[in-house]
Write an enzyme that holds these catalytic residues in place. Structure first.
Site, PDB file in Angstrom:
ATOM      1  N   ASP A 496      49.829  34.212  64.845  1.00  0.00           N
ATOM      2  CA  ASP A 496      51.136  34.866  64.703  1.00  0.00           C
ATOM      3  C   ASP A 496      51.059  36.205  65.430  1.00  0.00           C
ATOM      4  O   ASP A 496      50.355  37.127  64.991  1.00  0.00           O
ATOM      5  CB  ASP A 496      51.417  35.060  63.196  1.00  0.00           C
ATOM      6  CG  ASP A 496      52.786  35.646  62.923  1.00  0.00           C
ATOM      7  OD1 ASP A 496      53.353  36.292  63.826  1.00  0.00           O
ATOM      8  OD2 ASP A 496      53.269  35.467  61.789  1.00  0.00           O
ATOM      9  N   HIS A 497      51.793  36.301  66.517  1.00  0.00           N
ATOM     10  CA  HIS A 497      51.659  37.495  67.361  1.00  0.00           C
ATOM     11  C   HIS A 497      52.264  38.743  66.712  1.00  0.00           C
ATOM     12  O   HIS A 497      52.067  39.853  67.187  1.00  0.00           O
ATOM     13  CB  HIS A 497      52.301  37.225  68.722  1.00  0.00           C
ATOM     14  CG  HIS A 497      51.698  37.993  69.854  1.00  0.00           C
ATOM     15  ND1 HIS A 497      50.793  39.022  69.672  1.00  0.00           N
ATOM     16  CD2 HIS A 497      51.843  37.886  71.195  1.00  0.00           C
ATOM     17  CE1 HIS A 497      50.435  39.523  70.847  1.00  0.00           C
ATOM     18  NE2 HIS A 497      51.064  38.846  71.789  1.00  0.00           N
ATOM     19  N   ARG A 498      52.991  38.549  65.595  1.00  0.00           N
ATOM     20  CA  ARG A 498      53.479  39.733  64.872  1.00  0.00           C
ATOM     21  C   ARG A 498      52.324  40.443  64.179  1.00  0.00           C
ATOM     22  O   ARG A 498      52.390  41.630  63.888  1.00  0.00           O
ATOM     23  CB  ARG A 498      54.507  39.327  63.804  1.00  0.00           C
ATOM     24  CG  ARG A 498      55.790  38.769  64.374  1.00  0.00           C
ATOM     25  CD  ARG A 498      56.641  38.203  63.263  1.00  0.00           C
ATOM     26  NE  ARG A 498      55.963  37.153  62.511  1.00  0.00           N
ATOM     27  CZ  ARG A 498      56.462  36.550  61.436  1.00  0.00           C
ATOM     28  NH1 ARG A 498      57.648  36.897  60.984  1.00  0.00           N
ATOM     29  NH2 ARG A 498      55.786  35.598  60.811  1.00  0.00           N
TER      30      ARG A 498
END
Ligand code: CAO
Length: 524
Positions: A496-498
């Site tokens: 999850d690039h967040r």
């Protein structure tokens, strides 16, 4: 004397007022309860005929002391609806405040004005639709406009047939009884057009100029056909729900109603809007994929999706849509692991690469705690997990399931091999319990026993990363002088690039690679 004795509260009977030419209309909602304190004009019940629904307001404020109708009752003007305990002296002649205009008719050549008829206790009602235009040939009873107050919406029909000469209103105009709507060039002789209603209305008929804003004589007699709250193709809903839907820009025909006869209730509309906001977020949901009749192109067979297919499909869609994914690939030299595995195999201990990978992942998670975490509901905090529970994707005849192997750091390779075998047997037999599939911090999806060189796994929300494992194969690796045959294991890490930056993803993968290529640490 106590002062309380001076305050005389009175009981007021609230009766059904004149709601137009309706008789015996069904109560479909009761909007108050005994003990409620209500203000004048608060809605108390909703009525619905086959043509209209309308909320009935109380003319007085007070505390509801009894409710004298039930859902499904058919009631008419003058019937007792509720009793109110009230300390004001406002008259409650709710059924007597409608001034009936003297029915009149328009006679001037063949041009007949059509005006707003008696539509009950309404005044200054908004035009929300104009259903005709200049030049239209109308039949008697064709709807010409829709009016809507905050309590009811109603279509107004023309009382006579003919051609529309002009339209005197625009959308948004507020109309009252007698206001001119349009002029019609009557296709029948004027006397014919006005005679019949006179009989029905049994009221005196006066000859009036065409421009006089009075209802043509037939209006009153046709009113019961004029009020419509359910335009073709739309659902049943009360006027306040229709109003709210319009304000929100919701087409009610898209909302499924859970009320009687599929009526759209407040919670249905709000649920629909909520679902659009949470699923689409960017203005009204996802574009639809095409619907194709495949049988046009050849023989087909329809196979129902399994319950697991449907559940996992929904979950995967949510994960795919909500998580900005990045997938990073790597290849691990697993010569050392394979040598150890074969050694064990010779001793009768069967270990698949997966148990080594599980142990190595736990080691990497200890080194990189962000990967064993979940975002909280606000999306502003990361909850780090201090336990090492791994979800393991498993293939079953009914579809994909992800049971959780708990406390992996406390278990040996053989413990894990045994537990994996038992769990996958349980999964295949459909015997996993909900608790067996909860509590993971990170998931591994291994297709190593099946094949493929790489794949991009979908992060299993609310986790933030997943490892995909493909089938190992011999590959030549350059040692600086020669190409050496090396057993190479392909890995794919989706995250999850967040939560995880590319650099953090790269470091996790490099660490995992080094742990797996030198398994001494795992074996300790
Ligand atoms: N490379 C090469 N061979 C591999 C391997 C790899 N990465 N992983 C497993 N193998 C071998 C095993 O060693 C075994 O061979 P041997 O019997 O000769 O030792 C064979 O492949 C079969 O292994 P397995 O699949 O039965 O066992 P596992 O521990 O690797 O996996 C389980 C167990 C339950 C995860 C697996 O059976 C399974 O269901 N896999 C599918 C997971 C899945 O569907 N993922 C996709 C999810 S997204 O849709």
């Amino acid at each position: 004397m106590s002062s309380e004795i001076d305050i005389m509260s009175t009981i007021k009977n609230i009766e059904l007022p004149d709601i137009g030419d309706f008789d015996e209309v069904e109560v479909i909602e009761i909007l108050v309860s005994v003990g409620d304190t209500i203000a004048a004009e608060d809605s108390i019940i909703t009525l619905e005929s086959d043509k209209a629904s309308m909320e009935i307001p109380t003319p007085s404020a007070g505390v509801v002391s009894s409710i004298n109708v039930s859902i499904g009752d058919k009631i008419k003007q003058g019937d007792l609806v509720i009793a109110l305990e009230s300390d004001d002296n406002t008259a409650t002649d709710s059924d007597s405040n409608v001034e009936q205009p003297a029915p009149t008719e328009a006679v001037e050549a063949k041009i007949v004005p059509v005006t707003v008829p008696d539509i009950g206790d309404f005044d200054q009602v908004e035009v929300i639709e104009i259903l005709t235009q200049v030049g239209d040939d109308l039949n008697e009873e064709d709807s010409i406009i829709t009016l809507e107050s905050d309590k009811a919406s109603m279509e107004i029909p023309t009382p006579i047939a003919g051609k529309v000469v002009d339209v005197n209103i625009t959308l948004g105009d507020k109309l009252s009884l007698g206001d001119l709507i349009l002029n019609i060039e009557s296709s029948a002789a004027t006397s014919t057009a006005t005679e019949a209603p006179v009989k029905k209305a049994s009221a005196p008929v006066e000859q009036k100029p065409a421009t006089t804003p009075t209802p043509v004589a037939k209006s009153a007699a046709t009113l019961d056909q004029s009020v419509s709250n359910t335009p073709k193709g739309e659902s049943h809903a009360s006027p306040s729900i229709r109003k709210l839907a319009r304000e929100l820009g919701v087409d009610l025909s898209n909302v499924s109603g859970s009320g009687p006869k599929g009526r759209v209730l407040d919670e249905d509309l709000k649920g629909y809007v909520k679902q659009i906001i949470t699923s689409g977020g960017m203005g009204g949901g996802l574009p639809k994929t095409p619907v194709v009749d495949f049988s046009k192109f050849g023989e087909t067979e329809t196979l129902a999706l399994s319950r697991i297919n449907k559940l996992s499909g929904k979950h995967l869609t949510a994960c795919w849509l909500n998580i900005p994914h990045v997938t990073q690939f790597d290849e691990v030299n697993i010569d050392q692991m394979e040598a150890f595995r074969q050694e064990q195999k010779a001793k009768g201990v069967k270990l698949t690469p997966l148990v080594f990978i599980m142990k190595a992942v736990v080691q990497a998670l200890k080194n990189h705690p962000r990967f064993n975490a979940s975002l909280d509901e606000s999306g502003e905090n990361l909850i780090l997990k201090k336990y090492f529970n791994l979800g393991i994707a498993m293939d079953t005849p009914n579809g994909l399931v992800v049971p959780v192997i708990k406390d992996v750091e406390t278990k040996s390779l053989t413990d894990l091999a045994t537990e994996l075998a038992q769990t996958s047997a349980k999964a295949r037999d459909g015997k996993l319990k909900p608790g067996d599939m909860q509590g993971a911090g990170f998931t591994i999806s291994s297709l190593g026993g099946i094949g493929g060189t790489q794949f991009t796994p979908i992060v299993n929300a609310p986790e933030v990363a997943i490892l995909g494992v493909s089938k190992s194969q011999m590959k030549p690796t350059w040692d600086g002088k020669n190409f050496i045959p090396t057993l190479t294991l392909p890995l794919a890490l989706s995250y999850d690039h967040r939560v995880i930056d590319g650099a953090q993803g790269g470091r996790f993968m490099a660490d995992l690679n080094s742990i797996l290529s030198d398994i001494r640490e795992i074996l300790l």
